[in-house]
Design a protein around this motif. Structure first.
Motif, PDB file in Angstrom:
ATOM      1  N   UNK A  41      59.324 -75.224  94.649  1.00  0.00           N
ATOM      2  CA  UNK A  41      59.829 -74.666  93.460  1.00  0.00           C
ATOM      3  C   UNK A  41      59.343 -75.317  92.217  1.00  0.00           C
ATOM      4  N   UNK A  42      58.394 -74.550  91.558  1.00  0.00           N
ATOM      5  CA  UNK A  42      58.147 -75.268  90.236  1.00  0.00           C
ATOM      6  C   UNK A  42      59.019 -74.886  89.127  1.00  0.00           C
ATOM      7  N   UNK A  43      59.845 -75.959  88.901  1.00  0.00           N
ATOM      8  CA  UNK A  43      61.118 -75.979  87.782  1.00  0.00           C
ATOM      9  C   UNK A  43      60.743 -76.681  86.654  1.00  0.00           C
ATOM     10  N   UNK A  44      59.638 -75.922  85.887  1.00  0.00           N
ATOM     11  CA  UNK A  44      59.144 -76.563  84.637  1.00  0.00           C
ATOM     12  C   UNK A  44      60.423 -76.547  83.394  1.00  0.00           C
ATOM     13  N   UNK A  45      59.891 -77.011  82.519  1.00  0.00           N
ATOM     14  CA  UNK A  45      60.639 -76.784  81.299  1.00  0.00           C
ATOM     15  C   UNK A  45      59.835 -76.863  80.236  1.00  0.00           C
ATOM     16  N   UNK A  46      60.367 -75.813  79.052  1.00  0.00           N
ATOM     17  CA  UNK A  46      59.415 -75.617  77.866  1.00  0.00           C
ATOM     18  C   UNK A  46      60.237 -76.258  76.730  1.00  0.00           C
ATOM     19  N   UNK A  47      59.522 -76.626  75.811  1.00  0.00           N
ATOM     20  CA  UNK A  47      59.931 -77.165  74.372  1.00  0.00           C
ATOM     21  C   UNK A  47      58.940 -76.827  73.443  1.00  0.00           C
ATOM     22  N   UNK A  48      59.431 -76.623  72.261  1.00  0.00           N
ATOM     23  CA  UNK A  48      58.873 -76.448  70.928  1.00  0.00           C
ATOM     24  C   UNK A  48      59.117 -77.342  69.786  1.00  0.00           C
ATOM     25  N   UNK A  49      58.109 -78.052  69.086  1.00  0.00           N
ATOM     26  CA  UNK A  49      58.277 -78.738  68.058  1.00  0.00           C
ATOM     27  C   UNK A  49      57.757 -78.509  66.932  1.00  0.00           C
ATOM     28  N   UNK A  50      58.193 -78.501  65.784  1.00  0.00           N
ATOM     29  CA  UNK A  50      57.839 -77.973  64.299  1.00  0.00           C
ATOM     30  C   UNK A  50      58.153 -79.326  63.691  1.00  0.00           C
ATOM     31  N   UNK A  51      57.093 -79.711  62.859  1.00  0.00           N
ATOM     32  CA  UNK A  51      57.219 -80.564  61.817  1.00  0.00           C
ATOM     33  C   UNK A  51      56.811 -80.122  60.537  1.00  0.00           C
ATOM     34  N   UNK A  52      57.495 -80.485  59.607  1.00  0.00           N
ATOM     35  CA  UNK A  52      57.145 -80.241  58.114  1.00  0.00           C
ATOM     36  C   UNK A  52      57.893 -81.140  57.236  1.00  0.00           C
ATOM     37  N   UNK A  93      66.345 -81.737  63.791  1.00  0.00           N
ATOM     38  CA  UNK A  93      67.060 -80.521  63.922  1.00  0.00           C
ATOM     39  C   UNK A  93      67.046 -80.046  65.277  1.00  0.00           C
ATOM     40  N   UNK A  94      68.057 -80.051  66.147  1.00  0.00           N
ATOM     41  CA  UNK A  94      68.193 -78.964  67.463  1.00  0.00           C
ATOM     42  C   UNK A  94      68.191 -77.735  67.185  1.00  0.00           C
ATOM     43  N   UNK A  95      67.498 -76.857  67.658  1.00  0.00           N
ATOM     44  CA  UNK A  95      67.886 -75.293  67.095  1.00  0.00           C
ATOM     45  C   UNK A  95      68.803 -74.713  68.414  1.00  0.00           C
ATOM     46  N   UNK A  96      69.521 -73.737  68.178  1.00  0.00           N
ATOM     47  CA  UNK A  96      70.282 -73.105  69.127  1.00  0.00           C
ATOM     48  C   UNK A  96      69.509 -72.780  70.340  1.00  0.00           C
ATOM     49  N   UNK A  97      70.102 -73.026  71.419  1.00  0.00           N
ATOM     50  CA  UNK A  97      69.546 -72.817  72.830  1.00  0.00           C
ATOM     51  C   UNK A  97      69.687 -71.646  73.408  1.00  0.00           C
ATOM     52  N   UNK A  98      68.660 -70.862  73.337  1.00  0.00           N
ATOM     53  CA  UNK A  98      68.686 -69.275  73.822  1.00  0.00           C
ATOM     54  C   UNK A  98      67.363 -69.033  74.624  1.00  0.00           C
ATOM     55  N   UNK A  99      67.278 -67.775  74.900  1.00  0.00           N
ATOM     56  CA  UNK A  99      66.218 -67.052  75.619  1.00  0.00           C
ATOM     57  C   UNK A  99      65.038 -66.861  74.764  1.00  0.00           C
ATOM     58  N   UNK A 100      65.005 -67.219  73.646  1.00  0.00           N
ATOM     59  CA  UNK A 100      64.019 -66.781  72.592  1.00  0.00           C
ATOM     60  C   UNK A 100      62.535 -67.789  73.015  1.00  0.00           C
ATOM     61  N   UNK A 101      62.789 -68.733  73.769  1.00  0.00           N
ATOM     62  CA  UNK A 101      61.846 -69.571  74.289  1.00  0.00           C
ATOM     63  C   UNK A 101      61.802 -69.494  75.657  1.00  0.00           C
ATOM     64  N   UNK A 102      60.893 -70.125  76.391  1.00  0.00           N
ATOM     65  CA  UNK A 102      60.576 -70.242  77.709  1.00  0.00           C
ATOM     66  C   UNK A 102      61.607 -71.009  78.249  1.00  0.00           C
ATOM     67  N   UNK A 103      61.834 -70.691  79.694  1.00  0.00           N
ATOM     68  CA  UNK A 103      62.812 -71.387  80.388  1.00  0.00           C
ATOM     69  C   UNK A 103      62.772 -72.892  80.504  1.00  0.00           C
ATOM     70  N   UNK A 104      63.795 -73.579  80.338  1.00  0.00           N
ATOM     71  CA  UNK A 104      63.891 -75.104  80.715  1.00  0.00           C
ATOM     72  C   UNK A 104      64.326 -75.592  82.060  1.00  0.00           C
ATOM     73  N   UNK A 105      64.577 -74.343  82.872  1.00  0.00           N
ATOM     74  CA  UNK A 105      65.077 -74.690  84.049  1.00  0.00           C
ATOM     75  C   UNK A 105      66.456 -75.159  83.887  1.00  0.00           C
ATOM     76  N   UNK A 106      67.008 -75.525  85.103  1.00  0.00           N
ATOM     77  CA  UNK A 106      68.807 -75.755  85.255  1.00  0.00           C
ATOM     78  C   UNK A 106      68.981 -77.032  84.781  1.00  0.00           C
ATOM     79  N   UNK A 107      70.128 -77.353  84.195  1.00  0.00           N
ATOM     80  CA  UNK A 107      70.818 -78.530  83.976  1.00  0.00           C
ATOM     81  C   UNK A 107      71.539 -78.934  85.206  1.00  0.00           C
TER      82      UNK A 107
END
Lengths: 161, 753, 279
Positions: free
Chosen positions: B462-473, B508-522
């Protein structure tokens, strides 16, 4: 649904009218769903977890086991009423500093129970602390960081007395 | 414990929870705290029978009640009728048959929870009650009629490894039983489903462990395109595995789409016991062959997991169970048969430890017996067989993870023991507590051991990948991921990672939702590794862009730049610039997916590199037992855990102590009691959780040998704390009483009758 | 549902006469569980919370008796001078639920619910407590043995309420012990209260959670008296414990087994007997 028995509760020093309610509602339900005070949490509906702890006439009680309509003469204080807006009590700050918060669901009930304990007994022993919060179930922490948080508050208060 | 003070809360510090203030003030919004204008309440009608045929359902009396807005049954499900994490065999609402007590049959929406209760009572369901299949051994019997079209066996897997003809000088054998444990998170299942204005989509605020998996299953049942089902993580009050499966997700969405109103649903504690899966009860028969000196030469085992009525994750739990039955010990040969079967008992699935808890109780009980058979101490037998990095498992997989098993045992052994029980202790220090049952002369003390190995991340290809986005300004970082924060503290860790990589302070940690790719399960102790890796990767990509920008602006090669504290420094020159000032007004944004190395399926002999990595831990328990009454107080638990690296030592301590309390629960008090398919104790009055007076002193040592495979060097720390503490406590009870304890939880009558 | 909040006992019994099926709400710790779990839907509720008189207690050393109002909470019992006058009651009260439950739950509630697992009930049984009842027709007193008639069944008549309980102050020793599978906040699996009179060295022993009502082990009590003084041997205490256990009538349920409950009674009564003579 409503049964048109209007009553007034005294919560955090304010008079709050409850109307259009079903009269079988618990104080927990009324606080959370009617008075906009969701700090007390429901997790067992039978007084076996302490998440819904509030102070009533100075005693820590389970708000799930208080029939709201019967609490009309009581002075009720919830977690929201412990510290002014934007500030934290020493117990609240100590919980954060000591890692006593994980999921946080039991936390408000514990904060109220611990304030209630320290109000009446400023210098409890570790066993007295354990007994005083033995009705507040925490599933995440195993209680270790909670004991540490309470101990810190006792020491800080002792130092400033 | 003193707080390490650094200027910034980078990796390795005791950074404090960013949601801490909201949680202590009661302002944090759990999913049950949500409220919406015009909302209705939803509720579920459940089967009172473990097994029955549905003859007839009449919802009209419920619909006739003032305030009731909808009553739904299986006929109202627009998409697929079933869901499930691995096999989609569980009905949204029962179709023709109910297969466990508490199975959903219908759902209602109404203006008040009390109206809902009245509506549920008014629905007429005529059942033809059938004899439930409740003995998992009978599920294996081919003559037993199938209780589901998919049959009564979820999975059978064999492991055959090494020279199976080997016979040991010493053979010890035992049959062990593990009871059904409940995750018993405090924050009950709750959701707010808000229909889109056009009625063709839904937004669900939900306490879950895995937003994207929920989204996929919900969309299929609703018959909606996946993009019309948007999930937002509602505040989660603990999980421990119980929020991996669907509970009220589909029901709340269906009610919202039907009524065109927001739906609030929340379970009561009683309903929660029926509304989520539990830890599998299991029976393990196991035989160890060893040389006279205690060296294990072969194990033979049979494991039977009762999966209950529907598949959930039973097939994966089974694989975890059988592939960990050797424990953290070298074992050249093995023959293992594992079965996960269907019954009319409550469905079982994920819970902290995931199949390994059951295996560990059995192998650790055996290690004690083997020690006694070989005349060795409980510590010596474990040291003699301790697994090392590079050893081969009974699946043929090499242990590439750092495997400091010997160190775990030795460091645990070196931790101080508690003082002996004094003559007239406070009653609260005695078994029975304020019940005044015992005095010190009634008490005997025992010391027991448990050591475990636990896989981390998902297995079997099982490929249980996780996705994250980082924005810096302008020196401020925003992190976006769909990682479920269930209380474990990823919202604390993620900013620590960003501060370490980027030299910033404000994250800042943005709200966790499905507007980004999966993080897999906690779950599976995987988020520090997987989502930590994703956040780390995204931050590193942003750092590259930042260095390129600074390099270009200053005419130097970006490769010369590094972060030192909160500055960008030219390692070959004099440039030194604060990260906050390095690129005014420029926005850098990168998304990264972290994938762990691939794993394989097991072959028919149970051979294959099916796991990603492993973590190890040792526990030593000291218990006081009132032998005559069978009452137990766990005095102290000592533990040394292989964690790779302590990214937040305070959080690690919290996981260790919390896990130990859950393992203690399974050892001496926590059990969902099921008789003839009926749950007898679905309440906190009768399902007992450890209180502040049951929690032992915990002394610990963290073993930090960074794992080269792990993105941050750190192994997950969530599951190991609860695994070997259970057998350690049971062993300590055996030592105190001389009783042959074969089952957990250990009940008073198991000790004194 | 209508909630009435009378301020006097007279108002309360008038309401109870008007609504004979009304439920009496005291601390709420049993009542609200029933409501929350949808097991009961009372249409009329008489809350005794505002009746100040019910929260009073009195210790009378002239008559050697204690009167405890129905509205007195467990935590009051634990922390007031009742704890010295009736130590077994204080010990029993400390085992009830959680601190929050003890702050709300009352003597009247424990009596009204009348569960075989009610923690204070063995104390009332062992002390031969008298329960004071009131209705619009007047007041009457019944012994605890006549008050509790079955599991969650008492002899309250329609329109009647518990005003309080009177207990004797015992010259001698009294103690309570309770087995639960957790070190706090646990329902009794078996409990016992033993009272030993100094004057004649008689004992009274009552057993909880091992029968449909609280059981007085009267045969064991007489056997005790039949033994010669000083009644302090461990063999005698063990035999006494076994005799108490023989009078228990436990069942097997999800909390424990009949066999264990009987065994626990034997151990508890043996230990209580030993404690009663060890000082």
């Amino acid at each position: 649904m409503s049964e048109n028995q209007i009553y007034t509760l005294t919560v955090n020093g304010s008079q709050r009218e409850v109307k259009d309610s079903w009269i079988g509602e618990s104080l927990l339900y009324v606080l959370r769903e009617r008075l906009g005070l969701p700090g007390a949490k429901g997790a067992c509906e039978q007084g076996e977890c302490g998440s819904c702890t509030v102070m009533m006439d100075g005693a820590a009680v389970c708000s799930c086991l208080v029939l709201a309509a019967s609490a009309v003469d009581a002075d009720i204080k919830t977690v929201e009423g412990l510290a002014p807006d934007g500030s934290l009590t020493d117990v609240q700050q100590s919980f954060i500093n000591n890692g006593a918060v994980q999921c946080g669901f039991c936390t408000p009930g514990l904060i109220v129970a611990i304030h209630n304990l320290l109000d009446s007994q400023p210098n409890p022993s570790e066993l007295e602390v354990r007994e005083a919060i033995s009705g507040n179930i925490c599933r995440c922490t195993g209680y270790g960081r909670i004991f540490a948080a309470v101990q810190d508050v006792i020491e800080q208060r002792g130092a400033t007395r | 414990m003193s707080t390490v003070k650094t200027r910034r809360d980078v990796l390795g510090t005791n950074a404090l929870r960013p949601d801490g203030a909201a949680k202590v003030k009661g302002e944090f919004s759990f999913s049950s705290d949500m409220w919406s204008d015009g909302m209705l309440w939803g509720a579920t009608l459940r089967s009172p029978h473990p097994y029955a045929r549905i003859v007839r359902i009449d919802t009209s009396p419920a619909l006739a009640i003032d305030g009731v807005r909808a009553v739904l049954t299986a006929e109202d499900v627009p998409g697929v009728l079933t869901y499930g994490l691995i096999d989609q065999d569980q009905p949204v609402f029962a179709v023709d048959y109910v297969r466990y007590m508490g199975e959903p049959v219908a759902a209602v929406a109404a203006d008040h929870p009390e109206t809902c209760r009245r509506a549920l009572a008014a629905i007429i369901v005529e059942y033809e009650v059938l004899t439930p299949l409740t003995d998992p051994e009978l599920s294996l019997d081919t003559s037993t009629p199938a209780i589901h079209p998919n049959g009564n066996v979820f999975r059978h897997q064999r492991i055959v490894h090494g020279d199976t003809s080997v016979v040991g000088d010493v053979v010890v054998e035992g049959e062990y039983e593990i009871g059904m444990q409940d995750q018993a998170f405090l924050g009950l299942e709750a959701a707010m489903a808000i229909p889109d204005a056009d009625g063709a989509g839904i937004e669900l605020h939900i306490a879950t462990q895995w937003l994207h998996e929920d989204q996929k299953q919900i969309a299929a049942c609703l018959g909606l395109p996946i993009e019309r089902v948007r999930l937002v993580l509602g505040g989660v009050g603990g999980a421990f595995g119980a929020r991996e499966d669907i509970s009220l997700q589909v029901h709340s969405c269906l009610l919202a789409l039907t009524t065109k109103r927001p739906i609030k649903m929340q379970y009561s504690r009683e309903e929660s016991f029926f509304g989520h899966v539990h830890r599998h009860p299991a029976r393990v028969h196991i035989r160890h062959h060893a040389k006279a000196d205690g060296t294990i030469v072969k194990i033979e085992a049979r494991m039977l997991f009762d999966g209950g009525a529907y598949a959930s994750t039973s097939s994966a739990v089974l694989i975890n169970g059988i592939t960990h039955i050797q424990g953290p010990y070298r074992c050249p040969s093995a023959v293992v048969d594992g079965f996960a079967v269907r019954t009319n008992n409550p469905p079982c699935g994920a819970m902290r430890g995931f199949g390994v808890v059951q295996a560990c109780y059995a192998h650790e009980s055996q290690m004690d017996r083997l020690a006694e058979a070989c005349g060795l101490s409980h510590v010596e037998i474990r040291l003699r067989n301790a697994m090392r990095t590079g050893d081969t498992l009974i699946t043929g997989q090499p242990v590439e993870s750092v495997a400091p098993v010997e160190r775990c045992i030795r460091e645990t052994d070196a931790l101080p023991l508690p003082p002996p029980l004094i003559d007239s202790p406070d009653v609260l220090e005695l078994p029975g507590g304020t019940g005044l049952t015992s005095r010190s002369e009634n008490i005997r003390r025992g010391i027991g051991w448990g050591v475990s190995i636990k896989n981390i991340m998902y297995s079997e290809g099982f490929d249980d990948y996780s996705t994250a986005r980082c924005t810096l300004q302008d020196g401020v970082v925003a992190l976006k991921f769909a990682t479920s924060e269930v209380g474990q503290g990823f919202v604390t860790l993620a900013p620590q990672i960003a501060r370490s990589v980027l030299g910033v302070t404000d994250v800042v940690v943005e709200p966790m939702d499905t507007t980004i790719g999966s993080a897999g399960s906690t779950s599976a102790s995987r988020q520090t590794w997987m989502s930590g890796g994703a956040v780390d990767g995204a931050c590193r990509l942003v750092r590259e862009r930042l260095f390129e920008h600074v390099g270009l602006a200053n005419g130097i090669d970006a490769l010369r730049l590094v972060i030192e504290d909160d500055e960008i420094v030219d390692t070959m020159g004099t440039l030194r610039i604060k990260v906050t000032d390095a690129a005014p007004g420029v926005r850098f944004e990168e998304t990264f997916e972290h994938h762990h190395r691939p794993t394989e399926d097991l072959d028919e002999n149970g051979q294959g590199n099916c796991h990603v990595a492993f973590a190890f831990v040792a526990h030593r328990a000291v218990v006081d037992v009132d032998v005559e009454l069978g009452l137990v107080k766990v005095v102290q638990v000592a533990t040394a855990q292989d964690i790779g690296r302590a990214l937040n030592p305070l959080s690690v301590q919290g996981q260790l102590e919390g896990g130990i309390a859950q393992g203690l629960g399974l050892a001496v008090m926590e059990e969902v009691i099921v008789q003839d398919g009926r749950v007898r104790n679905p309440s906190f009055t009768d399902y007992l959780l450890p209180t502040a007076l049951d929690a032992p002193e915990v002394v610990y040592s963290l073993i930090e040998e960074p794992d080269p495979q792990a993105p941050l060097g750190a192994k997950g720390v969530g599951e190991p704390p609860c695994i070997s503490v259970t057998p350690a406590i049971a062993s300590a009870i055996r030592q105190a009483t001389g009783r042959d304890i074969r089952r957990v939880p250990v009940r008073p009558q198991d000790i004194c009758l | 549902m209508t909630v009435h909040s009378p301020r006097t006992i007279d108002q309360a019994v008038t309401l109870l006469e008007k609504y004979p099926s009304a439920m009496i709400l005291s601390g709420g710790t049993d009542f609200m569980v029933e409501v929350n779990f949808n097991h009961r839907k009372p249409s009329q509720v008489v809350s005794t919370r505002a009746i100040e008189e019910l929260r009073q207690w009195n210790i009378d050393h002239d008559t050697n008796s204690i009167f405890i109002g129905a509205g007195v909470t467990y935590s009051t019992i634990e922390s007031s001078d009742i704890a010295q006058a009736a130590p077994a009651l204080a010990e029993a009260s400390r085992t009830v639920g959680s601190p929050q439950i003890r702050a709300a739950g009352t003597m009247g509630g424990n009596l009204g619910t009348c569960s075989p697992a009610g923690d204070t009930l063995p104390v009332f049984a062992a002390l031969d407590a008298k329960i004071l009842l009131a209705s619009n027709a007047g007041r009457r007193e019944v012994s605890f043995a006549d008050f509790m008639v079955g599991p969650k069944k008492n002899s309250l008549l329609a329109g009647e309420m518990v005003l309080g309980v009177s207990l004797p102050i015992i010259e001698g020793w009294q103690g309570y012990a309770k087995v639960g599978v957790r070190n706090a906040m646990v329902i009794s699996i078996a409990s016992a209260c033993l009272v030993r009179n100094a004057s004649d060295d008689s004992v009274r022993v009552a057993l909880g959670s091992v029968g449909p009502t609280i059981i007085r082990a009267r045969a064991a009590e007489s056997w005790w008296l039949d033994q010669g003084a000083p009644r302090s041997s461990s063999e005698m205490h063990t035999e006494f414990g076994a005799r108490c256990a023989a009078e228990a009538s436990p069942i097997t349920d999800h909390r424990s087994t009949a066999e264990y409950r009987r065994h626990a009674i034997k151990v508890l009564c043996t230990r209580l007997a030993a404690r009663s003579t060890s000082r």
